[in-house]
Design a protein around this motif. Structure first.
Motif, PDB file in Angstrom:
ATOM      1  N   MET A 113       0.819  -1.220   0.000  1.00  0.00           N
ATOM      2  CA  MET A 113       0.000   0.000   0.000  1.00  0.00           C
ATOM      3  C   MET A 113       0.850   1.267   0.000  1.00  0.00           C
ATOM      4  O   MET A 113       0.533   2.238  -0.678  1.00  0.00           O
ATOM      5  CB  MET A 113      -0.928   0.005   1.216  1.00  0.00           C
ATOM      6  CG  MET A 113      -1.889  -1.173   1.253  1.00  0.00           C
ATOM      7  SD  MET A 113      -2.988  -1.173  -0.193  1.00  0.00           S
ATOM      8  CE  MET A 113      -4.054  -2.571   0.219  1.00  0.00           C
ATOM      9  N   ASN A 114       1.953   1.257   0.772  1.00  0.00           N
ATOM     10  CA  ASN A 114       2.739   2.480   0.948  1.00  0.00           C
ATOM     11  C   ASN A 114       4.100   2.432   0.252  1.00  0.00           C
ATOM     12  O   ASN A 114       4.872   3.385   0.341  1.00  0.00           O
ATOM     13  CB  ASN A 114       2.955   2.765   2.431  1.00  0.00           C
ATOM     14  CG  ASN A 114       1.650   2.871   3.199  1.00  0.00           C
ATOM     15  OD1 ASN A 114       0.664   3.421   2.687  1.00  0.00           O
ATOM     16  ND2 ASN A 114       1.633   2.347   4.415  1.00  0.00           N
ATOM     17  N   LYS A 115       4.393   1.292  -0.391  1.00  0.00           N
ATOM     18  CA  LYS A 115       5.690   1.098  -1.031  1.00  0.00           C
ATOM     19  C   LYS A 115       6.849   1.255  -0.040  1.00  0.00           C
ATOM     20  O   LYS A 115       7.904   1.812  -0.356  1.00  0.00           O
ATOM     21  CB  LYS A 115       5.883   2.074  -2.195  1.00  0.00           C
ATOM     22  CG  LYS A 115       4.991   1.805  -3.391  1.00  0.00           C
ATOM     23  CD  LYS A 115       5.381   2.695  -4.563  1.00  0.00           C
ATOM     24  CE  LYS A 115       4.559   2.377  -5.795  1.00  0.00           C
ATOM     25  NZ  LYS A 115       4.957   3.202  -6.955  1.00  0.00           N
ATOM     26  N   GLU A 116       6.635   0.774   1.179  1.00  0.00           N
ATOM     27  CA  GLU A 116       7.670   0.818   2.200  1.00  0.00           C
ATOM     28  C   GLU A 116       7.856  -0.576   2.785  1.00  0.00           C
ATOM     29  O   GLU A 116       6.886  -1.240   3.144  1.00  0.00           O
ATOM     30  CB  GLU A 116       7.316   1.804   3.306  1.00  0.00           C
ATOM     31  CG  GLU A 116       7.276   3.251   2.817  1.00  0.00           C
ATOM     32  CD  GLU A 116       6.947   4.227   3.945  1.00  0.00           C
ATOM     33  OE1 GLU A 116       6.514   3.750   5.023  1.00  0.00           O
ATOM     34  OE2 GLU A 116       7.136   5.442   3.761  1.00  0.00           O
ATOM     35  N   LEU A 117       9.120  -1.015   2.875  1.00  0.00           N
ATOM     36  CA  LEU A 117       9.436  -2.351   3.362  1.00  0.00           C
ATOM     37  C   LEU A 117      10.171  -2.248   4.693  1.00  0.00           C
ATOM     38  O   LEU A 117      11.255  -1.679   4.760  1.00  0.00           O
ATOM     39  CB  LEU A 117      10.307  -3.106   2.339  1.00  0.00           C
ATOM     40  CG  LEU A 117      10.872  -4.456   2.773  1.00  0.00           C
ATOM     41  CD1 LEU A 117       9.732  -5.427   3.112  1.00  0.00           C
ATOM     42  CD2 LEU A 117      11.769  -5.038   1.694  1.00  0.00           C
ATOM     43  N   TYR A 118       9.544  -2.775   5.760  1.00  0.00           N
ATOM     44  CA  TYR A 118      10.151  -2.800   7.094  1.00  0.00           C
ATOM     45  C   TYR A 118      10.321  -4.250   7.535  1.00  0.00           C
ATOM     46  O   TYR A 118       9.374  -5.037   7.469  1.00  0.00           O
ATOM     47  CB  TYR A 118       9.282  -2.043   8.100  1.00  0.00           C
ATOM     48  CG  TYR A 118       9.150  -0.572   7.804  1.00  0.00           C
ATOM     49  CD1 TYR A 118      10.127   0.322   8.213  1.00  0.00           C
ATOM     50  CD2 TYR A 118       8.044  -0.077   7.115  1.00  0.00           C
ATOM     51  CE1 TYR A 118      10.008   1.675   7.937  1.00  0.00           C
ATOM     52  CE2 TYR A 118       7.910   1.277   6.830  1.00  0.00           C
ATOM     53  CZ  TYR A 118       8.902   2.148   7.253  1.00  0.00           C
ATOM     54  OH  TYR A 118       8.779   3.484   6.970  1.00  0.00           O
ATOM     55  N   LEU A 119      11.520  -4.572   8.010  1.00  0.00           N
ATOM     56  CA  LEU A 119      11.803  -5.924   8.488  1.00  0.00           C
ATOM     57  C   LEU A 119      12.616  -5.845   9.767  1.00  0.00           C
ATOM     58  O   LEU A 119      13.522  -5.003   9.883  1.00  0.00           O
ATOM     59  CB  LEU A 119      12.600  -6.719   7.447  1.00  0.00           C
ATOM     60  CG  LEU A 119      11.885  -7.116   6.153  1.00  0.00           C
ATOM     61  CD1 LEU A 119      12.903  -7.596   5.131  1.00  0.00           C
ATOM     62  CD2 LEU A 119      10.886  -8.208   6.434  1.00  0.00           C
ATOM     63  N   GLN A 162      13.892  -0.662   5.091  1.00  0.00           N
ATOM     64  CA  GLN A 162      14.594  -0.588   6.376  1.00  0.00           C
ATOM     65  C   GLN A 162      14.581  -1.969   7.025  1.00  0.00           C
ATOM     66  O   GLN A 162      13.528  -2.565   7.240  1.00  0.00           O
ATOM     67  CB  GLN A 162      13.958   0.440   7.311  1.00  0.00           C
ATOM     68  CG  GLN A 162      14.767   0.666   8.572  1.00  0.00           C
ATOM     69  CD  GLN A 162      14.333   1.917   9.321  1.00  0.00           C
ATOM     70  OE1 GLN A 162      13.288   2.522   9.011  1.00  0.00           O
ATOM     71  NE2 GLN A 162      15.115   2.325  10.289  1.00  0.00           N
ATOM     72  N   ILE A 163      15.796  -2.481   7.335  1.00  0.00           N
ATOM     73  CA  ILE A 163      15.960  -3.811   7.931  1.00  0.00           C
ATOM     74  C   ILE A 163      16.860  -3.678   9.145  1.00  0.00           C
ATOM     75  O   ILE A 163      17.971  -3.145   9.050  1.00  0.00           O
ATOM     76  CB  ILE A 163      16.573  -4.806   6.927  1.00  0.00           C
ATOM     77  CG1 ILE A 163      15.770  -4.815   5.615  1.00  0.00           C
ATOM     78  CG2 ILE A 163      16.642  -6.205   7.512  1.00  0.00           C
ATOM     79  CD1 ILE A 163      16.451  -5.587   4.497  1.00  0.00           C
ATOM     80  N   SER A 164      16.395  -4.154  10.284  1.00  0.00           N
ATOM     81  CA  SER A 164      17.186  -4.034  11.514  1.00  0.00           C
ATOM     82  C   SER A 164      18.442  -4.890  11.467  1.00  0.00           C
ATOM     83  O   SER A 164      19.512  -4.475  11.905  1.00  0.00           O
ATOM     84  CB  SER A 164      16.335  -4.418  12.733  1.00  0.00           C
ATOM     85  OG  SER A 164      15.237  -3.547  12.860  1.00  0.00           O
ATOM     86  N   GLY A 165      18.325  -6.117  10.966  1.00  0.00           N
ATOM     87  CA  GLY A 165      19.497  -6.993  10.934  1.00  0.00           C
ATOM     88  C   GLY A 165      19.372  -8.079   9.894  1.00  0.00           C
ATOM     89  O   GLY A 165      18.278  -8.558   9.588  1.00  0.00           O
TER      90      GLY A 165
END
Length: 603
Positions: A113-119, A162-165
């Motif tokens: 929906m927002n074209k944002e990838l968070y992991l 954005q990926i933490s690790g």
């Protein structure tokens, strides 16, 4: 009251069933959308060079987990050849296989929906990475084309990642170098890689604290062995650690050494050359610029440290080498002509033992000279034109023990911009006993020093590709030498009378001599084109030594021609006086005639 609880429980169960159904529905029906986005992202970020395939994509929408099974990322050979035709193909390409690729705390809604990838984290289990290097000369030259940042490649698919690790566990890495259709491989196994805080957006490329969009990459390689293409040497280390946040590289138990013993090595080569063994317990780089390495292929670091090592160089003179012109090939010139841009502010060599050994083809014995407990500091070690415009001098400061005895301190200066290879070297040797050098003199020259007290040696030299010149001071006393001959049983004995005459008539027993005259060596040594930098340096210093001990070039040449036949001349004489006159007249007749002529000219 019980009826109320029944209703509450019933409603909660119904909601859970509905939620489960929704999760299941979206897990099933969003799977094609996610699959499409994933493949689009790979193609966009690699300019269509790479494609991705996998067996299964398992989605748990409730937990935000995605698992990809048997993923394969491979380069498209057709696209690669097209890039070669327009001279845009990279030197390196990859194939990556991963049995399980796990995404955790993955928000599919934000992605779609927002074209944002968070992991929260990504885990790659036992990946196999094959890197193929195929050299293209056009990649050596600076390109005028501005390369698109990663964000510009993916922004139509995703605005933010954005990926933490990220953890890559037990990586098997294979490197293949293709040159003229010949493959050369080496492998690294069980490599562990940890990556922290990955951010790709419109601003991350400007963050100087990040390395390729990450806050930290930590790599640990447990061991490595690589055989050189000629089959004569191997390179290995016990462990390699790289940390981009701390900006350091650490290698332990590093070694460069032959695969064969000395006899087999020279027999296999069939020609001369050096047999080299080099080892260091620790090699460390600090303040390493990883971004410059990736973007510009430049090796920049504030400090390099090589600790607790040894360098042994051996040469078998029974095997001859084809003479090669060594002009312009000195170590500092080799650095200047490297294809890789290099700049290290300071290099420290700490506690290294260095030796040179030579097997004489004439006497069939090994002579050896050592430099023990060596420490060196190299500053401004660079071939970068920008750095050299600010400071053209590379300096080397060396402190060591010659033959584990006299303290040698040498300062080198290399003008890295000089087309003629201009450099300087000056130094001192402290007090030591001269017979320490018999370890190299006796096997190679059939001469030994029976006594000698070296008080001090000092030299101040300048040099270029063709000549070494300068001043040499040598303070000593009680110097005596012996001429040797080899007996049938292989042992040596001194030529007594010949040695006596040499000491009395050729060699100055001290400097100042008995007349109080102090002799200074005035070196002006012409370099032979096929002699190496270090051989030329040694010959220049040796010329200074010879002058100080009274061995002029004329006397030395005459001595070398006459020493072997002097004993025969002596034995033919009937008296001691006859022996002396016969030997002295043979050695000094021409020198005396020359001196008389020079005196006549002066008159």
């Amino acid at each position: 009251m019980k009826t109320v609880w029944k209703w509450v429980i019933g409603i909660v169960v119904t909601l859970l069933i509905m939620l489960g159904g929704i999760v299941w529905y979206f897990s099933v029906h969003w799977k094609p959308l996610l699959d499409q986005k994933f493949k689009e992202l790979v193609i966009a970020s690699t300019d269509s060079l790479y494609t991705v395939d996998y067996d299964d994509l398992d989605i748990n929408l409730a937990l935000g987990n995605v698992t990809v099974s048997n993923l394969v990322l491979r380069s498209d050979s057709n696209v690669y050849r097209q890039l070669e035709e327009i001279k845009k193909a990279p030197d390196n390409r990859f194939q990556i296989e991963v049995s399980k690729l796990k995404f955790r705390n993955f928000s599919i809604k934000d992605m779609l929906m927002n074209k944002e990838l968070y992991l929260k984290n990504v885990v790659l289990d036992t990946p196999i990475i094959h890197m193929i290097n195929e050299y293209h000369s056009y990649n050596d030259t600076a390109s005028t084309e501005v390369k698109k940042p990663l964000y510009d490649k993916i922004k139509n698919t995703l605005k933010r990642i954005q990926i933490s690790g990220i953890a890559l566990n037990g990586v098997n890495f294979k490197y293949s170098q293709l040159q003229k259709n010949i493959y050369q491989d080496f492998e690294l196994k069980k490599v562990n890689i940890k990556i922290q805080d990955v951010l790709v957006d419109s601003t991350s490329i400007l963050d100087a604290s990040r390395f390729y969009h990450t806050k930290m990459v930590d790599i640990e390689v447990p061991g490595f062995t690589y055989k050189t293409s000629d089959g004569f040497y191997k390179i290995d280390f016990e462990k390699l650690k790289i940390n981009t946040k701390k900006r350091n590289i650490l290698l332990t138990k590093v070694a460069y050494q032959p695969l064969l013993n000395k006899a087999a090595f020279y027999k296999a080569k069939g020609k001369g050359g050096s047999y080299v063994v080099m080892k260091f317990d620790t090699v460390r780089f600090e303040s390493f610029d990883f971004n410059d390495l990736i973007r510009n292929k430049k090796v920049y670091a504030a400090k390099a440290q090589l600790k607790n090592g040894r360098l042994d160089i051996y040469s078998d003179k029974h095997y001859k080498s084809t003479p090669l012109n060594k002009i312009g090939r000195s170590p500092h010139q080799a650095l200047l002509h490297m294809k890789t841009h290099l700049a290290i502010d300071t290099v420290l060599v700490q506690n290294a033992d260095i030796s040179y050994s030579e097997l004489s083809d004439k006497y069939n014995q090994v002579g050896k000279i050592t430099f023990d407990n060596s420490y060196a500091t190299i500053t401004n070690m660079t071939n970068d034109a920008v750095n050299l415009a600010k400071n053209k001098w590379m300096r080397v400061d060396v402190i060591t023990k010659v033959m584990n005895s006299g303290r040698l301190h040498v300062l080198f200066g290399f003008d890295m911009t000089s087309k003629a290879g201009f450099h300087t070297y000056k130094g001192t040797v402290g007090s030591m006993q001269a017979p320490a050098f018999n370890q190299i003199l006796r096997p190679l020259l059939n001469v030994e020093i029976t006594s000698g007290n070296i008080k001090k040696i000092a030299f101040d030299m300048e040099a270029n590709d063709h000549r070494n010149w300068g001043k040499f001071n040598f303070d000593y006393d009680d110097l005596k030498v012996a001429i040797l001959e080899k007996k049938e049983d292989g042992t040596h004995k001194r030529k007594g009378l010949v040695s006596l005459l040499v000491n009395e008539l050729l060699v100055n027993g001290s400097n100042p001599n008995l007349s109080g005259e102090y002799i200074i060596g005035k070196v002006n040594w012409q370099r032979h084109p096929d002699h190496t930098f270090f051989k030329t340096l040694w010959q220049s210093l040796l010329d200074g030594i010879k002058q100080c001990v009274g061995l002029s070039k004329q006397r030395e040449a005459k001595l070398m021609r006459s020493a072997d036949r002097a004993q025969h001349t002596i034995e033919k004489a009937n008296t001691v006086v006859g022996k002396t006159k016969s030997f002295v007249s043979k050695i000094f007749k021409k020198d005396k005639d020359k001196e008389d002529k020079e005196d006549q000219k002066e008159k």
